[in-house]
Write a protein that holds these residues in place. Structure first.
Motif, short mmCIF file in Angstrom:
data_model
loop_
_atom_site.label_atom_id
_atom_site.label_comp_id
_atom_site.label_asym_id
_atom_site.label_seq_id
_atom_site.Cartn_x
_atom_site.Cartn_y
_atom_site.Cartn_z
N GLY C 261 40.92 32.88 47.58
CA GLY C 261 39.59 33.31 47.93
C GLY C 261 39.04 32.31 49.08
O GLY C 261 38.18 32.44 49.80
N MET C 337 27.90 40.47 42.11
CA MET C 337 28.98 40.89 41.51
C MET C 337 29.10 40.54 39.79
O MET C 337 29.52 41.40 39.07
N ALA C 367 34.54 32.54 48.26
CA ALA C 367 35.11 33.41 47.01
C ALA C 367 36.20 32.79 46.18
O ALA C 367 36.99 31.93 46.92
N TYR C 368 36.46 32.94 45.13
CA TYR C 368 37.33 32.62 44.26
C TYR C 368 37.88 33.71 43.24
O TYR C 368 36.93 34.16 42.32
N ARG C 369 39.00 34.14 43.23
CA ARG C 369 39.60 35.48 42.29
C ARG C 369 38.36 36.15 41.66
O ARG C 369 37.69 35.67 40.99
N ALA C 370 38.18 37.38 41.89
CA ALA C 370 37.11 38.07 41.26
C ALA C 370 35.72 37.17 41.31
O ALA C 370 35.30 36.92 40.39
N PRO C 371 35.30 37.10 42.44
CA PRO C 371 34.12 36.14 42.82
C PRO C 371 32.82 36.48 41.87
O PRO C 371 32.68 37.81 42.11
N GLU C 711 43.28 39.42 40.82
CA GLU C 711 42.05 38.75 40.67
C GLU C 711 41.67 39.02 39.21
O GLU C 711 40.99 38.12 38.49
#
Ligand code: FES
Ligand code: FES
Lengths: 81, 162, 755
Positions: C261, C337, C367-371, C711
């Motif tokens: 991300g 989110m 973003a970082y994995r499944a933000p 994610e």
């Protein structure tokens, strides 16, 4: 006539209305109709939203068809990582 | 700037180069010799992506000066396969999906080879501690450890190396 | 778009059986070229000067001494990125430009203020010291609650919450999600748990720092080589920021050494481009690790208030969340989110989640994995396990009782289609790890997690070569073995061996636009397009066979890599293989190819359940992970070992976030731990093997049933680890990471209250 539901805080811009009955064949026309029924929503809709039709999320496809008995939700623009 | 002239052995070949006083061995390998297999993940000795072997010991090449390599023998990832033939570690890394992005892989392979040359039958814990200086952000290490175990078994001649 | 959906297809020949990957040999021999591995003749090296202050007005910048240093070829500042109408019309891009190079004010420690190109990195570094910047230091704020408080230092004078109101603020956006009568829900509850949780900002921690090589030629056209999750995004953003025509810029994606991300936006590419334009020479710009930490995206940090109630039989009646996320110097913290995903694993009758997106003097979150999801799940899963304990119910049974199911209403609104949460919970419960007896100071934690998964704009092109092998071009950088999946899907469709397909990542000049690659998108969207491109190629192949045989096209079908007559009436012809058809392509109508362009939607959510056993050292506060199990719904695992690898990698990132990783700021607002020594990501000796179990509940939105998998796996670990620590110590961690000092303090403050 599909029932279109707004995410919680979006209804603030629609004078508190959460649900709309909208007769539109696809996502693009549904968003246009929604924008003219509740003009304050328009800037948000234009910036981009995610539309859920029967549980499937659409971020892009304006021509995705909406069936009259479809369940439609307007959700914030989303992104992954 | 004064340059030093260095003569060293890299993967068995004699190599000469000039380098600045502040250039690291990693800089020399990458920028002067075009050997980009060793990676720079931090430049401070914390990630192990730049791991090479110097006189039989694994070192972070970002912490070694280019000038210090004079008269030494260096082994890098580029020398690990014999022509077409991959080292068993390289093969098991591939088959066991022990790499995802692959940026940590050269350093880990060089470190793992040094381990197996010292200790052909390391325990899981020994492998984990030996590789503790090599960061991998993608895999969670599970498949790396298994690949090292499997390569070790094969190199010991155990046939059922799965 | 009528896709041949056949998610029940079970007889895969290639998909699900992939052994090795096409880029593998280069990556184990050191030949693979990553961002920093490219060189060009006459190349210059660039370095960036960064702000030493958290918040300051730039009164002046004097670059003359630096420019006079021998070997320095150019210096750029914000003045080299002038306004242009397209740019100004796009608020997001204006912010990206500001993040790339500070204008007027610096907004965080590490914000870029100027850059130098010189003959070598050492001269460039020396030149940075000669640039004189006159700062007026301003009060700063790095904490989310302080940034929201009245009187907080303001970052952007023109920022208004949701664009409304008159007062400057640091709250960029608020959001509310929910349905049902929340007050009534809490009245129905027999038990209520209410707690506040915080989670630190974690960095994606990819091992490869950002790197690029830009080359602008005298005619104004340019090239960039860089490590990115989306080279088309790099092209479009850079062109607009540098005022270039998009077609004049070609971007090639290098191999990418991790992104998660964090490489879905730009930082250094426009700077290298501007320097190359100014000098007329190729310019290489590589970040140091210190720069990666100080100036690229960590996650948001969060402060989350949760209130949940359930009946004594274990039915969740109401779920309420307030999520305060700070996302650094610019709007965009994924509190929306967080609000949508927080309760997505459950079906409370009444649910309400409120999110705040707050700016502070920190680097802009990326973003970082499944933000946005992991920190919300940490809070919710902690409370869910506490409720289960309160009514004396097994934590998995409690989750099963309330689990979201196919056809149930999601907490974010829509009704779920086919989802696999229940399957993951059942598999987790049946797994041997769940019944291994625990010793003293050990605890077991369970948590579930959800992520939406997305598709996106995708174009692929597939060419049949003269020998019947296939060249596939995709536009989504391979962030962990996706080329193998693409090869497998093309081979599966064409009925040819996996080895006969080669997949490359095409540059922006060779293929239509592709959205950035996020962790869940590639196998789904590029895979979907690959399947359709292969189907298009099959149509061409069948048409050629029909011509050769002199029969109608619809009398030919494709089977096992050959064209054959569709039925007895079509006539008797021996099969024509792809190889035979390819060999005569020139004489039968020209090259044989298939391509496909799509805005792929319908990626299908993925759920996971994790179980972790942890042991606590009461002397040192150290937490050891003894066992870890991931059960995740992959829809259909195209390359099972890579799916496992993605799951394991995500889980370990989550473990790091739970135990150690966080951005630490001092009272001047400066980052105290911008290096791997002090920002400690998990190392091999910190971990056990990570057990995995893939559950396959096919995604109705994909021809093979594939779901995104990259994610979801980072969502449950924070809560799972916290629950294990709570079980081991009897005290509940409400602040992550639970580093040793924090755990010691926690155990001292609330000694052993059995939960
Ligand atoms: S680059 Fe040498 S240890 Fe990280
Ligand atoms: S495979 Fe990416 S860091 Fe190890």
């Amino acid at each position: 006539m599909a029932k279109v539901v707004l995410w919680g805080s979006l209804s603030r811009l629609a004078d508190g209305r959460k649900e709309f009955d909208i007769d539109a064949p696809d996502i693009g026309r549904m968003l246009a109709a929604l924008g003219s029924e509740a003009p304050k929503l328009k800037p948000i809709l234009d910036k981009g939203v995610t539309v859920s039709i029967d549980g499937t999320l659409y971020r892009l496809d304006r021509f995705k068809t909406i069936d009259p008995d479809s369940e439609v939700f307007i959700l914030p623009k989303m992104a992954g990582g | 700037m004064t340059h030093s002239h260095v003569t060293t052995t890299i993967n068995g070949d004699t190599v000469d180069y000039l380098c600045d006083a502040e250039e690291t061995l990693l800089d020399v390998l990458r920028d002067r010799l075009g050997m980009t297999g060793a990676k720079e993940g931090c430049g401070t000795g914390d990630c192990g992506a730049c791991t090479v072997e110097m006189d039989g010991r694994i070192v972070c090449s970002c912490l070694v000066l280019g000038a210090e390599a004079d008269g030494r023998s260096i082994r890098t990832i580029e020398g690990m396969a014999k022509g077409e033939e991959l080292h068993p570690l390289q093969r098991h890394f591939l088959e066991g999906a022990a790499l995802q992005c692959g940026i940590c892989t050269p350093g880990i392979l060089v470190a793992a080879r040094a381990l197996l040359e010292k200790n052909p039958n390391p325990s899981e814990t020994e492998i984990r501690y030996w590789l503790a200086g090599n960061l991998c952000r993608c895999t969670g290490y599970d498949k790396i450890i298994r690949a090292v175990q499997n390569a070790a078994a094969e190199m010991r001649g155990e046939s059922n190396a799965a | 778009m009528p896709l041949d959906h056949n998610p029940d297809k079970k007889d895969f020949k290639v998909v699900g059986h992939v052994k090795t990957r096409p880029d593998g040999v280069d990556k184990v021999t050191g030949r693979a070229k990553f961002g920093a591995d490219m060189f060009a003749p006459g190349m210059l090296h660039a370095k960036i000067l960064r702000s030493p202050h958290a918040h300051a007005r730039i009164k002046s910048i004097d670059t003359s001494k630096a420019e006079a240093l021998p070997g320095v070829k150019a210096v750029v500042t914000a003045a080299d990125f002038p306004d242009n109408p397209d740019l100004l019309a796009n608020e997001e891009l204006v912010n990206i430009r500001y993040n790339v190079m500070a204008r007027g004010k610096v907004l965080y420690d590490g914000h870029a203020v100027a850059a130098v190109a010189a003959v070598n990195p050492r001269v460039a570094r020396q030149a940075l010291k000669l640039i004189e910047v006159d700062y007026e230091v301003l009060p700063h704020v790095v904490d989310v609650e302080l940034a929201m408080a009245p009187g907080a230092p303001i970052l952007h004078e023109d920022l208004r919450t949701n664009g409304e109101g008159d007062e400057p603020t640091n709250v960029a956006r608020t959001i509310e999600i929910g349905h049902g009568d929340i007050d009534a829900g809490f009245k129905e509850a027999d038990f209520i748990v209410e707690r506040t949780f915080t989670a630190g900002a974690a960095h994606q921690g990819y091992i490869e720092p950002h790197a690029c090589l830009a080359n602008v030629s005298g005619d104004g056209s340019g090239e960039i080589w860089c490590c990115t999750q989306g080279h088309f995004m790099v092209r479009d953003f850079c062109a607009q920021i540098c005022g270039m025509e998009v077609s004049k810029l070609r971007v090639t994606a290098s191999e990418i050494g991790g992104g998660f991300g964090g490489k879905t936006t730009i930082f250094i590419e426009p700077v290298a481009l501007a320097l190359s334009r100014k000098t007329g020479r190729p310019v290489k710009l590589v970040m140091t690790r210190d720069e990666v930490f100080r100036a690229t995206g960590p996650t948001a940090s969060s402060s989350t208030h949760i209130k949940m109630g359930c009946t004594k039989d274990g039915v969740i009646t109401a779920a309420y969340a307030e999520l305060h996320y700070q996302g650094g110097a610019f709007p965009g913290a994924p509190s929306d989110m967080g609000a949508m995903t927080a309760f997505a694993c459950y079906q409370p009758k009444a649910v309400k989640a409120l999110g705040w997106d707050v700016v502070t003097n920190r680097p802009k979150q990326a973003a970082y994995r499944a933000p946005g999801a992991p920190m919300a799940a940490f809070a919710v899963e902690s409370v869910v396990s506490e409720l289960a304990a309160k009514i004396g119910m097994d934590p998995i049974d409690f989750r099963l009782k309330n689990a979201a199911t196919s056809g149930s209403r999601s907490s974010y609104g829509p009704t779920y289609s086919d989802i696999g949460l229940v399957e993951t919970l059942e598999a987790a419960k049946a797994h041997p790890n769940y019944s291994i007896p625990l010793g003293p100071n050990q605890g077991r934690g369970v948590a579930s997690g959800f992520w939406f998964n997305f598709g996106g704009q995708t174009a692929v092109s597939l060419n049949v070569n003269i020998d019947g092998s296939v060249a596939l071009s995709v536009g989504t950088p391979d962030i962990g073995g996706s080329r193998a999946s693409m090869c497998a899907m093309a081979a599966e469709e064409l009925g040819i061996p996996y080895e006969n397909v080669q997949t490359i990542i095409a540059d922006t000049g060779s293929l239509g636009y592709n959205d950035v690659t996020d962790g869940s998108r590639v196998t789904f969207a590029s895979g979907l397009a690959t399947i359709e491109a292969a189907r298009n190629a099959k149509k061409v192949l069948c048409a050629r066979a029909a011509k050769i045989w002199g029969i109608p096209e619809d009398a030919v079908k494709w089977e096992d890599g050959c064209a054959i007559p569709a039925g007895p009436n079509a006539g008797e012809f021996p099969p024509l293989s792809i190889k035979e058809l390819a060999a005569q392509a020139g004489e039968t109508g020209g090259p044989i190819a298939g391509h496909y362009e799509i805005s792929a939607d319908g990626a299908g959510p993925s759920f996971a359940t994790h179980i972790v056993d942890a042991e606590v050292d009461r002397e040192t506060g150290r937490i050891t992970i003894l066992r870890y199990l991931i059960v995740q719904d992959a829809g259909k695992a195209v390359s099972p070992t890579y799916v496992e690898g993605q799951m394991q990698g995500g889980a370990v990132q989550g473990i790091g976030w739970a135990l150690n990783e966080e951005y630490i700021y001092n009272d001047k607002g400066l980052l105290e731990n911008p290096g791997f020594l002090d920002y400690r990501i998990p190392v091999a000796s910190d971990l056990p093997m990570i057990d995995t179990q893939i559950v396959e509940v096919p995604n109705p939105g994909h021809p093979y049933g594939v779901r995104g998998v990259g994610e979801t796996s980072i969502v449950p670990p924070l809560g799972a680890v916290a629950n294990a620590v709570a079980a081991a110590t009897g005290t509940r961690p409400q602040e992550l990471p639970v580093s040793p000092p924090r755990l010691l303090k926690l155990m001292k403050d609330q000694p052993l209250a059995a939960e």
